[in-house]
Scaffold this motif. Sequence first.
Motif, PDB file in Angstrom:
ATOM      1  N   ILE A  43       0.831  -1.204   0.000  1.00 40.35           N
ATOM      2  CA  ILE A  43       0.000   0.000   0.000  1.00 40.35           C
ATOM      3  C   ILE A  43       0.865   1.254   0.000  1.00 40.35           C
ATOM      4  O   ILE A  43       0.585   2.231  -0.700  1.00 40.35           O
ATOM      5  CB  ILE A  43      -0.951   0.003   1.210  1.00 40.35           C
ATOM      6  N   SER A  44       1.948   1.228   0.774  1.00 38.49           N
ATOM      7  CA  SER A  44       2.860   2.368   0.821  1.00 38.49           C
ATOM      8  C   SER A  44       3.525   2.579  -0.533  1.00 38.49           C
ATOM      9  O   SER A  44       3.673   3.717  -1.004  1.00 38.49           O
ATOM     10  CB  SER A  44       3.918   2.140   1.905  1.00 38.49           C
ATOM     11  N   PHE A  45       3.900   1.482  -1.180  1.00 43.13           N
ATOM     12  CA  PHE A  45       4.583   1.552  -2.470  1.00 43.13           C
ATOM     13  C   PHE A  45       3.682   2.153  -3.544  1.00 43.13           C
ATOM     14  O   PHE A  45       4.072   3.103  -4.239  1.00 43.13           O
ATOM     15  CB  PHE A  45       5.050   0.160  -2.886  1.00 43.13           C
ATOM     16  N   ILE A  46       2.471   1.633  -3.690  1.00 44.33           N
ATOM     17  CA  ILE A  46       1.595   2.123  -4.754  1.00 44.33           C
ATOM     18  C   ILE A  46       1.072   3.525  -4.446  1.00 44.33           C
ATOM     19  O   ILE A  46       0.513   4.184  -5.323  1.00 44.33           O
ATOM     20  CB  ILE A  46       0.410   1.165  -5.022  1.00 44.33           C
ATOM     21  N   GLY A  47       1.290   3.999  -3.217  1.00 48.60           N
ATOM     22  CA  GLY A  47       0.877   5.341  -2.839  1.00 48.60           C
ATOM     23  C   GLY A  47       1.912   6.405  -3.128  1.00 48.60           C
ATOM     24  O   GLY A  47       1.668   7.595  -2.881  1.00 48.60           O
ATOM     25  N   ILE A  48       3.077   6.009  -3.656  1.00 47.23           N
ATOM     26  CA  ILE A  48       4.104   6.998  -4.010  1.00 47.23           C
ATOM     27  C   ILE A  48       3.523   7.968  -5.043  1.00 47.23           C
ATOM     28  O   ILE A  48       2.918   7.561  -6.027  1.00 47.23           O
ATOM     29  CB  ILE A  48       5.358   6.306  -4.583  1.00 47.23           C
ATOM     30  N   CYS A  49       3.706   9.256  -4.811  1.00 47.81           N
ATOM     31  CA  CYS A  49       3.145  10.247  -5.729  1.00 47.81           C
ATOM     32  C   CYS A  49       4.117  11.413  -5.906  1.00 47.81           C
ATOM     33  O   CYS A  49       5.173  11.456  -5.281  1.00 47.81           O
ATOM     34  CB  CYS A  49       1.791  10.744  -5.231  1.00 47.81           C
ATOM     35  N   GLY A  50       3.724  12.353  -6.761  1.00 46.76           N
ATOM     36  CA  GLY A  50       4.579  13.483  -7.079  1.00 46.76           C
ATOM     37  C   GLY A  50       4.646  13.690  -8.573  1.00 46.76           C
ATOM     38  O   GLY A  50       3.916  13.049  -9.341  1.00 46.76           O
ATOM     39  N   SER A  51       5.516  14.584  -9.009  1.00 47.79           N
ATOM     40  CA  SER A  51       5.721  14.762 -10.448  1.00 47.79           C
ATOM     41  C   SER A  51       6.386  13.515 -11.007  1.00 47.79           C
ATOM     42  O   SER A  51       6.880  12.663 -10.259  1.00 47.79           O
ATOM     43  CB  SER A  51       6.597  15.980 -10.706  1.00 47.79           C
ATOM     44  N   CYS A  52       6.419  13.395 -12.325  1.00 50.91           N
ATOM     45  CA  CYS A  52       7.050  12.217 -12.941  1.00 50.91           C
ATOM     46  C   CYS A  52       8.504  12.089 -12.498  1.00 50.91           C
ATOM     47  O   CYS A  52       8.955  11.003 -12.130  1.00 50.91           O
ATOM     48  CB  CYS A  52       6.972  12.322 -14.462  1.00 50.91           C
TER      49      CYS A  52
ATOM     50  N   GLU B  62       9.922  13.343  -9.810  1.00 46.67           N
ATOM     51  CA  GLU B  62       9.985  13.033  -8.384  1.00 46.67           C
ATOM     52  C   GLU B  62       9.689  11.556  -8.127  1.00 46.67           C
ATOM     53  O   GLU B  62      10.336  10.925  -7.285  1.00 46.67           O
ATOM     54  CB  GLU B  62       8.987  13.900  -7.620  1.00 46.67           C
ATOM     55  N   MET B  63       8.739  11.012  -8.876  1.00 48.20           N
ATOM     56  CA  MET B  63       8.393   9.602  -8.674  1.00 48.20           C
ATOM     57  C   MET B  63       9.515   8.676  -9.134  1.00 48.20           C
ATOM     58  O   MET B  63       9.812   7.674  -8.491  1.00 48.20           O
ATOM     59  CB  MET B  63       7.081   9.267  -9.385  1.00 48.20           C
ATOM     60  N   ILE B  64      10.142   9.019 -10.260  1.00 46.41           N
ATOM     61  CA  ILE B  64      11.280   8.224 -10.732  1.00 46.41           C
ATOM     62  C   ILE B  64      12.384   8.240  -9.671  1.00 46.41           C
ATOM     63  O   ILE B  64      12.975   7.199  -9.338  1.00 46.41           O
ATOM     64  CB  ILE B  64      11.811   8.761 -12.071  1.00 46.41           C
ATOM     65  N   ALA B  65      12.642   9.419  -9.123  1.00 38.13           N
ATOM     66  CA  ALA B  65      13.663   9.535  -8.079  1.00 38.13           C
ATOM     67  C   ALA B  65      13.276   8.710  -6.848  1.00 38.13           C
ATOM     68  O   ALA B  65      14.132   8.040  -6.238  1.00 38.13           O
ATOM     69  CB  ALA B  65      13.854  11.000  -7.698  1.00 38.13           C
ATOM     70  N   SER B  66      12.008   8.732  -6.465  1.00 34.95           N
ATOM     71  CA  SER B  66      11.543   7.968  -5.309  1.00 34.95           C
ATOM     72  C   SER B  66      11.693   6.472  -5.541  1.00 34.95           C
ATOM     73  O   SER B  66      12.094   5.721  -4.639  1.00 34.95           O
ATOM     74  CB  SER B  66      10.077   8.294  -5.003  1.00 34.95           C
ATOM     75  N   LEU B  67      11.386   6.026  -6.747  1.00 33.54           N
ATOM     76  CA  LEU B  67      11.511   4.602  -7.070  1.00 33.54           C
ATOM     77  C   LEU B  67      12.971   4.160  -7.021  1.00 33.54           C
ATOM     78  O   LEU B  67      13.300   3.080  -6.519  1.00 33.54           O
ATOM     79  CB  LEU B  67      10.914   4.314  -8.456  1.00 33.54           C
TER      80      LEU B  67
ATOM     81  N   GLY C 188      12.101  -1.863 -15.256  1.00 36.88           N
ATOM     82  CA  GLY C 188      10.841  -1.141 -15.381  1.00 36.88           C
ATOM     83  C   GLY C 188      10.990   0.335 -15.069  1.00 36.88           C
ATOM     84  O   GLY C 188      10.407   1.189 -15.752  1.00 36.88           O
ATOM     85  N   VAL C 189      11.780   0.660 -14.030  1.00 37.90           N
ATOM     86  CA  VAL C 189      12.006   2.063 -13.680  1.00 37.90           C
ATOM     87  C   VAL C 189      12.752   2.776 -14.806  1.00 37.90           C
ATOM     88  O   VAL C 189      12.423   3.912 -15.179  1.00 37.90           O
ATOM     89  CB  VAL C 189      12.786   2.185 -12.356  1.00 37.90           C
ATOM     90  N   ASP C 190      13.761   2.108 -15.366  1.00 36.02           N
ATOM     91  CA  ASP C 190      14.500   2.701 -16.493  1.00 36.02           C
ATOM     92  C   ASP C 190      13.561   2.958 -17.677  1.00 36.02           C
ATOM     93  O   ASP C 190      13.671   3.988 -18.356  1.00 36.02           O
ATOM     94  CB  ASP C 190      15.630   1.769 -16.927  1.00 36.02           C
ATOM     95  N   GLU C 191      12.657   2.017 -17.915  1.00 36.02           N
ATOM     96  CA  GLU C 191      11.712   2.176 -19.026  1.00 36.02           C
ATOM     97  C   GLU C 191      10.783   3.356 -18.775  1.00 36.02           C
ATOM     98  O   GLU C 191      10.524   4.167 -19.682  1.00 36.02           O
ATOM     99  CB  GLU C 191      10.908   0.893 -19.232  1.00 36.02           C
ATOM    100  N   LEU C 192      10.261   3.467 -17.564  1.00 37.35           N
ATOM    101  CA  LEU C 192       9.397   4.595 -17.239  1.00 37.35           C
ATOM    102  C   LEU C 192      10.123   5.921 -17.436  1.00 37.35           C
ATOM    103  O   LEU C 192       9.571   6.876 -17.999  1.00 37.35           O
ATOM    104  CB  LEU C 192       8.913   4.500 -15.786  1.00 37.35           C
ATOM    105  N   ASP C 193      11.361   5.973 -16.980  1.00 40.25           N
ATOM    106  CA  ASP C 193      12.161   7.192 -17.108  1.00 40.25           C
ATOM    107  C   ASP C 193      12.330   7.570 -18.577  1.00 40.25           C
ATOM    108  O   ASP C 193      12.155   8.737 -18.967  1.00 40.25           O
ATOM    109  CB  ASP C 193      13.519   6.965 -16.447  1.00 40.25           C
ATOM    110  N   ALA C 194      12.667   6.572 -19.397  1.00 40.17           N
ATOM    111  CA  ALA C 194      12.861   6.834 -20.825  1.00 40.17           C
ATOM    112  C   ALA C 194      11.557   7.252 -21.498  1.00 40.17           C
ATOM    113  O   ALA C 194      11.531   8.182 -22.324  1.00 40.17           O
ATOM    114  CB  ALA C 194      13.434   5.591 -21.500  1.00 40.17           C
TER     115      ALA C 194
END
Length: 443
Positions: free
Chosen positions: A219-228, A230-235, A248-254
């Motif tokens: 629940i804590s993980f899927i609740g991560i929020c912010g700008s794109c 900020e979220m990439i940095a949080s992940l 997956g994180v690298d793909e989202l960033d790209a």
Amino acid sequence: MQNKVEPRILQGFSELLPSDQLAYNAMYDKIRSVYERFGFLPIDTPVLEYSDVLLAKAGGETEKQIYRFNKGDTDIAMRFDLTVPLARYVAMHQNDLAFPFKRYHMAKVYRGERPQKGRYREFCQCDIDIIGSDTLDLIYDAEIPAVIYNVFKELDIGKFTIRINNRRVLGGFFDALGLSDKVTDVMRVIDKLEKIGVDAVKQELSKLGIDEAVIEKIISFIGICGSCDEMIASLRAIGCDNEKFCAGVDELDAVVGYIRDFGVPDDYFTLDLTIARGLDYYTGTVYETKIDNAPEFGSVCSGGRYDDLTGYYTDQKLPGIGISIGLTRLFAQLKEYGMIKDDRKSVIDVLVIPMDKTAIPSAIEAARSFRDAGVPTDVYYLEKGMKPKMKYANRIGVPYVAIIGESEMAENKVALRNMLGDGQQTVSITDAINIIKNTEDSV
């Protein structure tokens, strides 16, 4: 006396009056225009397929909803979406197609669902998919949101947000929590979050045998929020070294970077870790789109990447990515909320009305001149008085009426009446054409 049959249609099916159909067709045409602008090619597949072909990957609730019947010795099913027929189509015609193959398909599909608000048994889907041969570059994961952005800007239905996630991020994180054997089930539960709420999600996760501490991490993980960004940095800051998660994180960033390259403003898309998409065949980037001022509509456009949709039909690896817009449902929702802006009632711009039977040849000739100039035109042929003729013109919503009587015939002119105002003037056919076209240009 012959018994009368009550005119009615099946539950879960719909039909529109002409004015609504015109507005619906305008939406359909705008979507198609954007699809073609991005290079997608049209295809159409049969409504009916061999059952074993259509159901190769189906099962569970999906199979229960499929219309299936026998005609002679042939076991037949009606298509329930446009994606499975695409998989069959690409597998059959792969030697004749150029890859990456970009296709759009806008057609009706059929599902034996329980009829209720927003749920239809016959409805139109507007799909695009990009299919690669062996591989499909990640930039296509960003082109899809660019298409979505342009479609909904064209439809002009207000602010919307494209929500993006990557199933590798979810799957890798759940693997790291020791849930490798439950990843698919956990994703299906998370996908219900908006509908059932956090507490219900926790209960369903608990029923999967997941202990409370792990549930809280989910629940804590899927609740991560912010700008794109900020979220990439949080992940990245989580410190999860699972290979799938990191990919997956690298793909989202790209993908975020590429979406910006396509010119999609940041306030029209966001990352959302609650987007999982319930279908098993999604493997990477996934999307859902919502209208900001009408969140109760739910997702109005969704889809994602899949690596092996054609695996039931061919050994050739044909990965793809695509999205679907449920046009029937979207149109009904927009109409209910008064958000349909196209209020045309007629397909013609001028109705030619002969005053009497002797003017009909001149009316036909005038109509031909209008049409040759590109002005959609009809002629009122019935022998009635002017009052019912004008009543008809009002009822069909035509913007102009061209009346031809004895004096107009003699001068080779028409009495052009603006039905949206109160003006009438006697002018030549050429001048009438210019007036009508200038009015169209100013609208």
